[in-house]
Design a protein around this motif. Structure first.
Motif, PDB file in Angstrom:
ATOM      1  N   ALA A 178       0.818  -1.221   0.000  1.00 19.98           N
ATOM      2  CA  ALA A 178       0.000   0.000   0.000  1.00 19.98           C
ATOM      3  C   ALA A 178       0.846   1.264   0.000  1.00 19.98           C
ATOM      4  CB  ALA A 178      -0.929  -0.006   1.210  1.00 19.98           C
ATOM      5  N   VAL A 179       1.864   1.314   0.861  1.00 18.24           N
ATOM      6  CA  VAL A 179       2.660   2.530   0.984  1.00 18.24           C
ATOM      7  C   VAL A 179       3.710   2.624  -0.118  1.00 18.24           C
ATOM      8  CG1 VAL A 179       4.221   3.830   2.488  1.00 18.24           C
ATOM      9  CG2 VAL A 179       2.252   2.621   3.469  1.00 18.24           C
ATOM     10  N   LYS A 180       4.444   1.538  -0.352  1.00 20.39           N
ATOM     11  CA  LYS A 180       5.542   1.582  -1.314  1.00 20.39           C
ATOM     12  C   LYS A 180       5.067   1.411  -2.755  1.00 20.39           C
ATOM     13  CE  LYS A 180       9.376   1.761  -0.194  1.00 20.39           C
ATOM     14  NZ  LYS A 180      10.262   2.943   0.068  1.00 20.39           N
ATOM     15  N   LEU A 181       4.249   0.375  -3.000  1.00 23.06           N
ATOM     16  CA  LEU A 181       3.830   0.072  -4.375  1.00 23.06           C
ATOM     17  C   LEU A 181       2.518   0.739  -4.775  1.00 23.06           C
ATOM     18  CD1 LEU A 181       4.704  -3.747  -4.488  1.00 23.06           C
ATOM     19  CD2 LEU A 181       6.071  -1.814  -5.309  1.00 23.06           C
ATOM     20  N   HIS A 182       1.722   1.163  -3.811  1.00 22.79           N
ATOM     21  CA  HIS A 182       0.421   1.807  -4.083  1.00 22.79           C
ATOM     22  C   HIS A 182      -0.500   0.913  -4.896  1.00 22.79           C
ATOM     23  CE1 HIS A 182       2.072   5.557  -2.511  1.00 22.79           C
ATOM     24  NE2 HIS A 182       3.126   5.395  -3.313  1.00 22.79           N
ATOM     25  N   TRP A 183      -0.427  -0.398  -4.668  1.00 19.59           N
ATOM     26  CA  TRP A 183      -1.289  -1.320  -5.398  1.00 19.59           C
ATOM     27  C   TRP A 183      -2.661  -1.468  -4.739  1.00 19.59           C
ATOM     28  CZ3 TRP A 183       2.430  -6.028  -6.639  1.00 19.59           C
ATOM     29  CH2 TRP A 183       3.364  -5.613  -7.598  1.00 19.59           C
ATOM     30  N   LEU A 184      -2.680  -1.368  -3.425  1.00 23.25           N
ATOM     31  CA  LEU A 184      -3.898  -1.640  -2.669  1.00 23.25           C
ATOM     32  C   LEU A 184      -4.140  -0.525  -1.659  1.00 23.25           C
ATOM     33  CD1 LEU A 184      -3.242  -5.442  -2.073  1.00 23.25           C
ATOM     34  CD2 LEU A 184      -5.002  -4.492  -3.574  1.00 23.25           C
ATOM     35  N   PRO A 185      -5.385  -0.340  -1.229  1.00 21.22           N
ATOM     36  CA  PRO A 185      -5.676   0.724  -0.256  1.00 21.22           C
ATOM     37  C   PRO A 185      -5.039   0.446   1.096  1.00 21.22           C
ATOM     38  CG  PRO A 185      -7.618  -0.626  -0.661  1.00 21.22           C
ATOM     39  CD  PRO A 185      -6.611  -1.025  -1.692  1.00 21.22           C
ATOM     40  N   VAL A 186      -4.675   1.533   1.780  1.00 21.74           N
ATOM     41  CA  VAL A 186      -4.025   1.407   3.088  1.00 21.74           C
ATOM     42  C   VAL A 186      -5.017   0.955   4.153  1.00 21.74           C
ATOM     43  CG1 VAL A 186      -2.801   2.659   4.897  1.00 21.74           C
ATOM     44  CG2 VAL A 186      -2.317   3.144   2.493  1.00 21.74           C
ATOM     45  N   ALA A 187      -6.201   1.518   4.155  1.00 18.45           N
ATOM     46  CA  ALA A 187      -7.170   1.234   5.218  1.00 18.45           C
ATOM     47  C   ALA A 187      -8.579   1.445   4.679  1.00 18.45           C
ATOM     48  CB  ALA A 187      -6.921   2.129   6.432  1.00 18.45           C
ATOM     49  N   GLY A 188      -9.551   1.055   5.490  1.00 15.62           N
ATOM     50  CA  GLY A 188     -10.949   1.255   5.134  1.00 15.62           C
ATOM     51  C   GLY A 188     -11.567   0.016   4.524  1.00 15.62           C
ATOM     52  N   ARG A 189     -12.875   0.050   4.401  1.00 10.87           N
ATOM     53  CA  ARG A 189     -13.649  -1.050   3.821  1.00 10.87           C
ATOM     54  C   ARG A 189     -14.481  -0.489   2.676  1.00 10.87           C
ATOM     55  NH1 ARG A 189     -19.014  -2.992   5.885  1.00 10.87           N
ATOM     56  NH2 ARG A 189     -19.461  -5.002   4.909  1.00 10.87           N
ATOM     57  N   GLY A 190     -14.043  -0.786   1.478  1.00 14.92           N
ATOM     58  CA  GLY A 190     -14.740  -0.287   0.309  1.00 14.92           C
ATOM     59  C   GLY A 190     -14.986  -1.385  -0.704  1.00 14.92           C
ATOM     60  N   ASN A 191     -14.299  -1.319  -1.847  1.00 10.00           N
ATOM     61  CA  ASN A 191     -14.482  -2.343  -2.867  1.00 10.00           C
ATOM     62  C   ASN A 191     -13.696  -3.598  -2.510  1.00 10.00           C
ATOM     63  OD1 ASN A 191     -11.830  -1.593  -3.385  1.00 10.00           O
ATOM     64  ND2 ASN A 191     -12.382  -0.283  -5.107  1.00 10.00           N
ATOM     65  N   MET A 192     -13.651  -4.543  -3.452  1.00 11.65           N
ATOM     66  CA  MET A 192     -13.018  -5.834  -3.175  1.00 11.65           C
ATOM     67  C   MET A 192     -11.522  -5.702  -2.889  1.00 11.65           C
ATOM     68  SD  MET A 192     -15.391  -8.017  -3.122  1.00 11.65           S
ATOM     69  CE  MET A 192     -14.370  -9.480  -3.078  1.00 11.65           C
ATOM     70  N   SER A 193     -10.878  -4.699  -3.456  1.00 12.77           N
ATOM     71  CA  SER A 193      -9.442  -4.548  -3.226  1.00 12.77           C
ATOM     72  C   SER A 193      -9.123  -4.254  -1.760  1.00 12.77           C
ATOM     73  CB  SER A 193      -8.884  -3.430  -4.106  1.00 12.77           C
ATOM     74  OG  SER A 193      -9.486  -2.182  -3.785  1.00 12.77           O
ATOM     75  N   SER A 194     -10.073  -3.662  -1.028  1.00 16.16           N
ATOM     76  CA  SER A 194      -9.823  -3.356   0.385  1.00 16.16           C
ATOM     77  C   SER A 194      -9.819  -4.614   1.244  1.00 16.16           C
ATOM     78  CB  SER A 194     -10.882  -2.378   0.909  1.00 16.16           C
ATOM     79  OG  SER A 194     -12.177  -2.954   0.869  1.00 16.16           O
ATOM     80  N   TYR A 195     -10.332  -5.727   0.713  1.00 12.76           N
ATOM     81  CA  TYR A 195     -10.350  -6.980   1.458  1.00 12.76           C
ATOM     82  C   TYR A 195      -9.036  -7.742   1.337  1.00 12.76           C
ATOM     83  CZ  TYR A 195     -15.413  -6.848   2.357  1.00 12.76           C
ATOM     84  OH  TYR A 195     -16.651  -6.514   2.804  1.00 12.76           O
ATOM     85  N   VAL A 196      -8.246  -7.461   0.330  1.00 16.36           N
ATOM     86  CA  VAL A 196      -7.104  -8.313   0.006  1.00 16.36           C
ATOM     87  C   VAL A 196      -6.110  -8.391   1.162  1.00 16.36           C
ATOM     88  CG1 VAL A 196      -5.143  -8.624  -1.550  1.00 16.36           C
ATOM     89  CG2 VAL A 196      -7.363  -7.892  -2.467  1.00 16.36           C
ATOM     90  N   LEU A 197      -5.606  -7.247   1.611  1.00 15.03           N
ATOM     91  CA  LEU A 197      -4.575  -7.255   2.649  1.00 15.03           C
ATOM     92  C   LEU A 197      -5.097  -7.769   3.998  1.00 15.03           C
ATOM     93  CD1 LEU A 197      -2.599  -3.972   1.860  1.00 15.03           C
ATOM     94  CD2 LEU A 197      -2.134  -6.321   1.135  1.00 15.03           C
ATOM     95  N   PRO A 198      -6.265  -7.339   4.470  1.00 17.07           N
ATOM     96  CA  PRO A 198      -6.755  -7.913   5.738  1.00 17.07           C
ATOM     97  C   PRO A 198      -6.985  -9.414   5.667  1.00 17.07           C
ATOM     98  CG  PRO A 198      -7.963  -5.899   5.204  1.00 17.07           C
ATOM     99  CD  PRO A 198      -7.147  -6.244   4.000  1.00 17.07           C
ATOM    100  N   VAL A 199      -7.520  -9.892   4.553  1.00 14.01           N
ATOM    101  CA  VAL A 199      -7.774 -11.326   4.416  1.00 14.01           C
ATOM    102  C   VAL A 199      -6.464 -12.108   4.410  1.00 14.01           C
ATOM    103  CG1 VAL A 199      -8.594 -13.092   2.802  1.00 14.01           C
ATOM    104  CG2 VAL A 199     -10.025 -11.112   3.314  1.00 14.01           C
TER     105      VAL A 199
END
Length: 330
Positions: A178-199
């Motif tokens: 999230a911070v270095k590559l900016h591929w995925l959101p840092v925080a929050g619950r929105g679209n499917m991409s927001s589930y990737v890192l927590p899961v």
């Protein structure tokens, strides 16, 4: 004249049926565990030092305002009386009112629970979908002492992955993806991409443990006589592994998987706070810091009852897969 015909031993035979005794034992265990959980949640929160009303109202609140709020919440009553009121309200579906927000605790839980359940279930499904094929494949490849280097690599990797704490893995994933590559959101619950890192944070450790257990169970099943007979009959490999070996190998995996699901639900507390996930995990942390007794009690009860229900489902599933287990316990 009417003659009543009784079937001897009908009631006794019904109550002595293994499935009936199994159901009675499980329900009694569930009820006892829930009562212990309720008492523990109440006592744990009330034994924490500090004044929750003063914390909620702030240092500028007057003594009269604090005393009035404590009286309205019943916090001036003896502890045993507060406990009885807590039980009375609990069994009528009233979890109380949040001290900090003034909202009913049931409303807060209803708003936050879906996010936690979705996160835990998604992580569990990912862990199982990864662990089963990987564990079975490693069991087939390393059976009878074959490919020792592959076995060593698999064992070492799964041990390392299982030992990484969820919150530490979550921080590392946030920093890199999230911070270095900016591929995925840092925080929050929105679209499917927001589930990737927590899961991923929740699923990696349990997947590693399940894969190891699945491999060990498959290796044990492959040494049984009926599998040797199946191979001697030159049955197709798919029939040997999928029809005969897999159902027997997944029994222990299901048991451990159910326990890990309960652990995943508890693990959401830390992961949700790392990712700013709007679930019960972040709610319980903020309510503990604010000494919000009713909200903490409500969330703890939801977590605890959820784990107990998961264990009950696991027990029933194992009994359906192996009905002999109900007879052995009788």
């Amino acid at each position: 004249m009417t003659t009543t015909v009784r079937v001897p031993g009908t009631t006794a035979s019904f109550t002595s049926h293994p499935w009936v005794r199994f159901a009675v034992r499980r329900l009694a265990r569930l009820v006892g565990s829930v009562l212990i959980l309720i008492s523990a949640a109440f006592l744990m929160i009330h034994l924490i030092p500090g004044d929750p009303v003063r914390s909620a109202l702030g240092p500028a609140a007057t003594k009269s305002l604090i005393d009035a709020r404590r009286e309205s919440l019943g916090l001036d009553d003896p502890l045993w009386q507060q406990y009885l009121h807590f039980l009375q309200h609990l069994f009528t579906g009233d979890l109380g009112t949040s001290i900090t927000t003034g909202l009913p605790v049931s409303d807060v839980i209803r708003d936050r629970l879906p996010a936690t359940v979705q996160l835990a279930v998604a992580a569990f499904l990912v862990a199982v979908l990864i662990a089963l094929p990987v564990g079975l494949a490693m069991g087939v490849l390393t059976r009878a002492g074959r490919r020792p280097r592959t076995e060593l690599s698999f064992t070492s990797t799964t041990v390392i992955l299982a030992a990484i704490p969820e919150f530490l893995l979550a921080v590392g994933l946030v920093y890199f993806f999230a911070v270095k590559l900016h591929w995925l959101p840092v925080a929050g619950r929105g679209n499917m991409s927001s589930y990737v890192l927590p899961v991923i944070s929740l699923a990696v450790g349990p997947a590693a443990v399940l894969a190891r257990i699945c491999r060990v169970e498959l290796l044990a099943v492959l040494q049984t006589d009926y599998l040797r007979t199946a191979r001697a009959k030159r049955l197709p490999a798919a029939a040997i592994y999928l029809r005969h070996a897999l159902p027997n190998a997944v029994t222990a995996t299901i048991t451990l998987g159910g326990l890990l699901l309960g652990g995943m639900v508890a693990g959401t507390v830390l992961v949700e706070n790392v990712f700013g996930w709007p679930g019960l995990g972040s709610t319980i942390v903020s309510s503990i810091l604010a000494k919000d007794y009713p909200l903490v009690q409500g969330v703890v009860l939801v977590y605890g009852v959820g784990v107990l229900l998961v264990n009950l489902v696991v027990d029933v599933t194992l009994a359906l897969l192996d009905p002999r287990s109900t007879i052995r316990e009788s």
